[in-house]
Design a protein around this motif. Sequence first.
Motif, PDB file in Angstrom:
ATOM      1  N   GLU A  81       0.816  -1.215   0.000  1.00 37.38           N
ATOM      2  CA  GLU A  81       0.000   0.000   0.000  1.00 37.38           C
ATOM      3  C   GLU A  81       0.854   1.272   0.000  1.00 37.38           C
ATOM      4  OE1 GLU A  81      -3.466   1.784  -0.531  1.00 37.38           O
ATOM      5  OE2 GLU A  81      -3.294  -0.387  -0.323  1.00 37.38           O
ATOM      6  N   LYS A  82       1.910   1.298   0.828  1.00 38.90           N
ATOM      7  CA  LYS A  82       2.715   2.514   0.996  1.00 38.90           C
ATOM      8  C   LYS A  82       4.105   2.438   0.372  1.00 38.90           C
ATOM      9  CE  LYS A  82      -0.114   4.551   4.087  1.00 38.90           C
ATOM     10  NZ  LYS A  82      -1.107   5.394   3.492  1.00 38.90           N
ATOM     11  N   ASP A  83       4.548   1.202   0.043  1.00 38.59           N
ATOM     12  CA  ASP A  83       5.894   1.051  -0.509  1.00 38.59           C
ATOM     13  C   ASP A  83       5.957  -0.131  -1.466  1.00 38.59           C
ATOM     14  OD1 ASP A  83       6.366  -1.441   0.929  1.00 38.59           O
ATOM     15  OD2 ASP A  83       6.760  -0.253   2.716  1.00 38.59           O
ATOM     16  N   MET A  84       7.091  -0.198  -2.158  1.00 35.33           N
ATOM     17  CA  MET A  84       7.349  -1.290  -3.086  1.00 35.33           C
ATOM     18  C   MET A  84       8.630  -1.981  -2.647  1.00 35.33           C
ATOM     19  SD  MET A  84       7.795  -1.099  -7.268  1.00 35.33           S
ATOM     20  CE  MET A  84       6.237  -0.284  -7.537  1.00 35.33           C
ATOM     21  N   GLN A  85       8.535  -3.310  -2.415  1.00 36.94           N
ATOM     22  CA  GLN A  85       9.714  -4.098  -2.083  1.00 36.94           C
ATOM     23  C   GLN A  85      10.281  -4.647  -3.387  1.00 36.94           C
ATOM     24  OE1 GLN A  85       7.304  -6.349   1.061  1.00 36.94           O
ATOM     25  NE2 GLN A  85       9.435  -6.770   1.603  1.00 36.94           N
ATOM     26  N   ARG A  86      11.587  -4.804  -3.416  1.00 36.27           N
ATOM     27  CA  ARG A  86      12.234  -5.301  -4.628  1.00 36.27           C
ATOM     28  C   ARG A  86      13.299  -6.315  -4.270  1.00 36.27           C
ATOM     29  NH1 ARG A  86      15.438  -1.368  -8.853  1.00 36.27           N
ATOM     30  NH2 ARG A  86      15.926  -2.924 -10.434  1.00 36.27           N
ATOM     31  N   ILE A  87      13.319  -7.388  -5.032  1.00 36.28           N
ATOM     32  CA  ILE A  87      14.386  -8.376  -4.933  1.00 36.28           C
ATOM     33  C   ILE A  87      15.024  -8.458  -6.316  1.00 36.28           C
ATOM     34  CG2 ILE A  87      14.983 -10.806  -4.585  1.00 36.28           C
ATOM     35  CD1 ILE A  87      12.542 -10.996  -2.695  1.00 36.28           C
ATOM     36  N   ALA A 151       8.823 -16.852  -2.850  1.00 37.03           N
ATOM     37  CA  ALA A 151       9.802 -17.940  -2.696  1.00 37.03           C
ATOM     38  C   ALA A 151      11.201 -17.362  -2.466  1.00 37.03           C
ATOM     39  CB  ALA A 151       9.791 -18.840  -3.936  1.00 37.03           C
ATOM     40  N   MET A 152      11.573 -16.366  -3.245  1.00 38.98           N
ATOM     41  CA  MET A 152      12.900 -15.732  -3.078  1.00 38.98           C
ATOM     42  C   MET A 152      12.973 -15.019  -1.728  1.00 38.98           C
ATOM     43  SD  MET A 152      15.002 -16.250  -5.542  1.00 38.98           S
ATOM     44  CE  MET A 152      14.931 -16.969  -7.172  1.00 38.98           C
ATOM     45  N   HIS A 153      11.909 -14.351  -1.349  1.00 43.56           N
ATOM     46  CA  HIS A 153      11.883 -13.641  -0.075  1.00 43.56           C
ATOM     47  C   HIS A 153      12.070 -14.620   1.090  1.00 43.56           C
ATOM     48  CE1 HIS A 153      10.901 -10.493   2.764  1.00 43.56           C
ATOM     49  NE2 HIS A 153       9.987 -11.287   3.317  1.00 43.56           N
ATOM     50  N   LYS A 154      11.385 -15.744   1.014  1.00 47.52           N
ATOM     51  CA  LYS A 154      11.495 -16.777   2.054  1.00 47.52           C
ATOM     52  C   LYS A 154      12.923 -17.324   2.101  1.00 47.52           C
ATOM     53  CE  LYS A 154       9.242 -20.976   3.621  1.00 47.52           C
ATOM     54  NZ  LYS A 154       8.193 -21.976   3.352  1.00 47.52           N
ATOM     55  N   MET A 155      13.495 -17.604   0.920  1.00 46.65           N
ATOM     56  CA  MET A 155      14.844 -18.146   0.849  1.00 46.65           C
ATOM     57  C   MET A 155      15.867 -17.145   1.440  1.00 46.65           C
ATOM     58  SD  MET A 155      17.047 -19.217  -2.501  1.00 46.65           S
ATOM     59  CE  MET A 155      17.665 -17.590  -2.841  1.00 46.65           C
ATOM     60  N   LEU A 156      15.677 -15.860   1.140  1.00 47.38           N
ATOM     61  CA  LEU A 156      16.631 -14.852   1.617  1.00 47.38           C
ATOM     62  C   LEU A 156      16.433 -14.510   3.086  1.00 47.38           C
ATOM     63  CD1 LEU A 156      16.563 -12.463  -1.474  1.00 47.38           C
ATOM     64  CD2 LEU A 156      18.358 -14.110  -0.839  1.00 47.38           C
ATOM     65  N   SER A 157      15.294 -14.856   3.647  1.00 45.60           N
ATOM     66  CA  SER A 157      15.014 -14.564   5.060  1.00 45.60           C
ATOM     67  C   SER A 157      15.516 -15.651   6.000  1.00 45.60           C
ATOM     68  CB  SER A 157      13.505 -14.370   5.245  1.00 45.60           C
ATOM     69  OG  SER A 157      13.059 -13.282   4.471  1.00 45.60           O
ATOM     70  N   VAL A 158      15.974 -16.762   5.441  1.00 45.83           N
ATOM     71  CA  VAL A 158      16.441 -17.899   6.265  1.00 45.83           C
ATOM     72  C   VAL A 158      17.822 -17.624   6.797  1.00 45.83           C
ATOM     73  CG1 VAL A 158      17.036 -20.338   6.230  1.00 45.83           C
ATOM     74  CG2 VAL A 158      14.999 -19.539   5.060  1.00 45.83           C
TER      75      VAL A 158
END
Length: 158
Positions: A81-87, A151-158
């Motif tokens: 809503e307020k921002d855009m996340q980018r990988i 999927a990428m977000h989950k992988m990078l958060s581990v």
Amino acid sequence: MMKFAKLTKEQFEELSDEFAVFLAAQSIDEKEWTKIKEEQPELAEKELEVFSDFVWEKVLNKTGYLEHFSKDALNLFKCNEKDMQRIVVKVNKEGINLLDTKDFDWLLDNSKDPRIEYLKGKKEYKSERSIEIFDVVQKGGVVSDGKLFEAMHKMLSV
């Protein structure tokens, strides 16, 4: 003045039923529309522009994720809503072409390869959300279901 871009002829053809409803809401039937196009082309153009903005606004307001693929990088966006996340997934491997299925599969199978660089970021919208999303679309981004981003977000958060 248009907020976005005029739909292409093909897009108008695909949305002909919606355009008919749009015109009907303004009490313009097919006969009247034909007359307007012939006698008042500038008014017809204005109607096409208003409809284009209406369609874009509707699509962009529903957009949750975007993807942009190039030969050696993936840009994945989550449109909050307020921002855009980018990988960003950058592959520094000679001869890689992520637009090719086998090379994309290589990326998925070798996500820990040292030649793969991952970057994450987030930025708040500086203007309207829909305008910033449209900017990414204009640069080649396509609306996605978000599965690859998540999927990428989950992988990078581990």
